[in-house]
Design a protein around this motif. Sequence first.
Motif, PDB file in Angstrom:
ATOM      1  N   PRO A  82       0.816  -1.226   0.000  1.00  0.00           N
ATOM      2  CA  PRO A  82       0.000   0.000   0.000  1.00  0.00           C
ATOM      3  C   PRO A  82       0.849   1.275   0.000  1.00  0.00           C
ATOM      4  CG  PRO A  82      -0.908  -1.597   1.520  1.00  0.00           C
ATOM      5  CD  PRO A  82       0.411  -2.152   1.079  1.00  0.00           C
ATOM      6  N   GLN A 131      -8.449  11.320  -2.457  1.00  0.00           N
ATOM      7  CA  GLN A 131      -7.232  10.643  -2.010  1.00  0.00           C
ATOM      8  C   GLN A 131      -6.628   9.763  -3.102  1.00  0.00           C
ATOM      9  OE1 GLN A 131      -8.330   8.597   1.587  1.00  0.00           O
ATOM     10  NE2 GLN A 131      -8.869  10.490   2.646  1.00  0.00           N
ATOM     11  N   THR A 132      -7.466   9.161  -3.920  1.00  0.00           N
ATOM     12  CA  THR A 132      -6.962   8.256  -4.970  1.00  0.00           C
ATOM     13  C   THR A 132      -6.659   8.985  -6.276  1.00  0.00           C
ATOM     14  OG1 THR A 132      -9.210   7.744  -5.710  1.00  0.00           O
ATOM     15  CG2 THR A 132      -8.249   6.308  -4.018  1.00  0.00           C
ATOM     16  N   CYS A 190      10.606   5.949  -1.559  1.00  0.00           N
ATOM     17  CA  CYS A 190       9.882   5.017  -0.700  1.00  0.00           C
ATOM     18  C   CYS A 190      10.809   3.904  -0.222  1.00  0.00           C
ATOM     19  CB  CYS A 190       8.700   4.420  -1.471  1.00  0.00           C
ATOM     20  SG  CYS A 190       7.595   3.379  -0.476  1.00  0.00           S
ATOM     21  N   GLU A 249       1.426   6.727  -6.716  1.00  0.00           N
ATOM     22  CA  GLU A 249       0.233   7.497  -7.060  1.00  0.00           C
ATOM     23  C   GLU A 249       0.427   8.978  -6.779  1.00  0.00           C
ATOM     24  OE1 GLU A 249      -4.091   5.317  -6.876  1.00  0.00           O
ATOM     25  OE2 GLU A 249      -3.085   5.756  -5.001  1.00  0.00           O
ATOM     26  N   ASP A 250       1.031   9.298  -5.609  1.00  0.00           N
ATOM     27  CA  ASP A 250       1.261  10.694  -5.245  1.00  0.00           C
ATOM     28  C   ASP A 250       2.142  11.391  -6.263  1.00  0.00           C
ATOM     29  OD1 ASP A 250       1.356  10.319  -1.606  1.00  0.00           O
ATOM     30  OD2 ASP A 250      -0.289  10.451  -3.030  1.00  0.00           O
ATOM     31  N   SER A 261       2.568   1.600  -3.409  1.00  0.00           N
ATOM     32  CA  SER A 261       1.634   2.022  -4.451  1.00  0.00           C
ATOM     33  C   SER A 261       1.223   3.478  -4.272  1.00  0.00           C
ATOM     34  CB  SER A 261       0.396   1.118  -4.421  1.00  0.00           C
ATOM     35  OG  SER A 261      -0.526   1.505  -5.405  1.00  0.00           O
ATOM     36  N   LYS A 262       0.961   3.883  -3.009  1.00  0.00           N
ATOM     37  CA  LYS A 262       0.515   5.258  -2.769  1.00  0.00           C
ATOM     38  C   LYS A 262       1.602   6.268  -3.118  1.00  0.00           C
ATOM     39  CE  LYS A 262      -1.589   8.346   0.599  1.00  0.00           C
ATOM     40  NZ  LYS A 262      -0.756   9.477   0.218  1.00  0.00           N
ATOM     41  N   SER A 263       2.868   5.946  -2.806  1.00  0.00           N
ATOM     42  CA  SER A 263       3.961   6.858  -3.145  1.00  0.00           C
ATOM     43  C   SER A 263       4.021   7.092  -4.646  1.00  0.00           C
ATOM     44  CB  SER A 263       5.295   6.292  -2.649  1.00  0.00           C
ATOM     45  OG  SER A 263       5.331   6.241  -1.248  1.00  0.00           O
ATOM     46  N   THR A 291     -13.477   1.878  -2.151  1.00  0.00           N
ATOM     47  CA  THR A 291     -12.455   2.428  -3.044  1.00  0.00           C
ATOM     48  C   THR A 291     -12.366   1.609  -4.329  1.00  0.00           C
ATOM     49  OG1 THR A 291     -11.180   3.262  -1.157  1.00  0.00           O
ATOM     50  CG2 THR A 291     -10.007   3.020  -3.252  1.00  0.00           C
TER      51      THR A 291
END
Length: 551
Positions: free
Chosen positions: A68, A356-357, A87, A75-76, A71-73, A299
């Motif tokens: 998670p 957020q996504t 990351c 996405e950001d 993946s979020k890094s 989500t």
Amino acid sequence: MDGFLTDFDSKLFDTLSKSANRVFFYYADMKKTKSRWSKSAVEYFGLPGEILSPATIWDERVHPDDFPAYSKSFEDMTNHVTPYYNCEYRIKNAEGEYVWINCRGYMTYDENDIPDFFAGFITNMGEIAKIDSVTGLWTKHGFRRDIEAMLDTNKSGVVMQIDIRNFKRINSKYGYDFGDMMLYKIGQIIYKLCGKNERVYRIDGTQYGIIIENGTREDAVAFKKKVEEQTQEISVNGSIIYIDISYAATFLPDDGEFADQIQNNLTYALATAKQTNRNDVVFYSNELFEYRNRITRLTDALRKSISNGFDGFRLVMQPIIDAKTGDLYSSEVLLRWSNKEFKNVGPMEFIPILEQTGGIIAVGKWIIDRAFRYVAEWNNNNVHNKLNHVSINFSYIQFTDKTLKNYIISKLDEYNLPHDVLIAELTESCRIEYTDKLAAILQEYHDSGIMIALDDFGTGYASLMVLKDIPADIVKIDHTMIRTIVDRPKDRNLVEFIITYCNKMNINVCTEGVETNETLQIVKSADTQYIQGYYYDKPLETDDFYRKYIC
């Protein structure tokens, strides 16, 4: 030559790859989902070859617990929340063992702002650093080690994790060096608050961990209050910074037998604290776990709806009335969504997920197209009773999309609508993430003929300060302020002051949340220009709105 790079660049890549010890280089063609890795990376991680196609083969090797964050890094970065990828996570090596690595990379974009080329390097952390170089605190690896030690020895206590909510705004305004100084300052403040049974760690980015040995719920709340008192105002290089912090906590050993469980608990609790903007400590519970599972399913469902042509999304409209004439001035366009599993999900729950996504960027464009299409069709059918304006909400993340302004203008032109048909309402996220850059972007929109409205005025972060710089045509006073003006003279005086202040600045005022005739007469006598609320109507389905107000 590998088909990605020129001969010269390919030789440069090979040379860099050979010169580094335990540093692995990579680059990827984002459109072809194809990547190339240095020979040392192929050997160390046991990759099938230098060329990975698809590039997602690497994703499959990441530790499930770290995926998670991994993946979020990414996405950001692709959504321009952060300018680069940085990351730390675990990944399988050639022996099938998970090892800690630090991955850094930069993305380039084509003329349409679509990710094009991604390159960077990976550092094998080997003997993991024990001290964080920015704050001087123990790192997340020490945090995990000490949690494991307490579990192994059956010690009890409370483990906390905190995160600075508005740090991106601070970084954007002051720069990354300033941000590092602030992280150091906050770390030192927390460190000095720790007693003999309390330890603090720098986890990742803007997050800190605290372990309170033999701690209780009351100890966690008390520690939070101490941190809050000392961090309300922070002086860094002569600048006074105001920060918002989210707090989460879980208990040892009651809430888990393993460190992974404890850290997952904190992730669930912290995500809830951030999403709900709660300022109290959010403690992990089974109910919270179920709630986070629901959010995960929601989500996934929203992503599926977007990929299926925005299936399940629809618009409703609430009238905005001219206070003097009683005629329709505008309509606020509001988003609704549902599917078979989630039949009664409110926008307060699903819109933060879209933000957020990054899904709000695509959904926002869908809203714009659909709303303009309604206006064009209705106005063509009713020449003498046109809907002259539509108000659409925009969040901060949408303004990071460099294609948005041209998209809006192209759609206005496509439907032969004047540019001032659109009233762009800035949500609270625009005020929280407010920067000089955002003010410049909004000025460009305003110069293009698009009207700007500041939504939910009187709540949230620094409304008056934002109003000073943003080219606002309309201020919308939040309904929570309006509901008390009949019974509370102070609230009434404040609303009257805001209306008078805006009128002197040649800014029109829309009063939201008007539900009774008594409230209506108060805001009309205060000289508000527009009125919105249940006194006139609730949000209506588009067909009902058309029949009632247009045809």
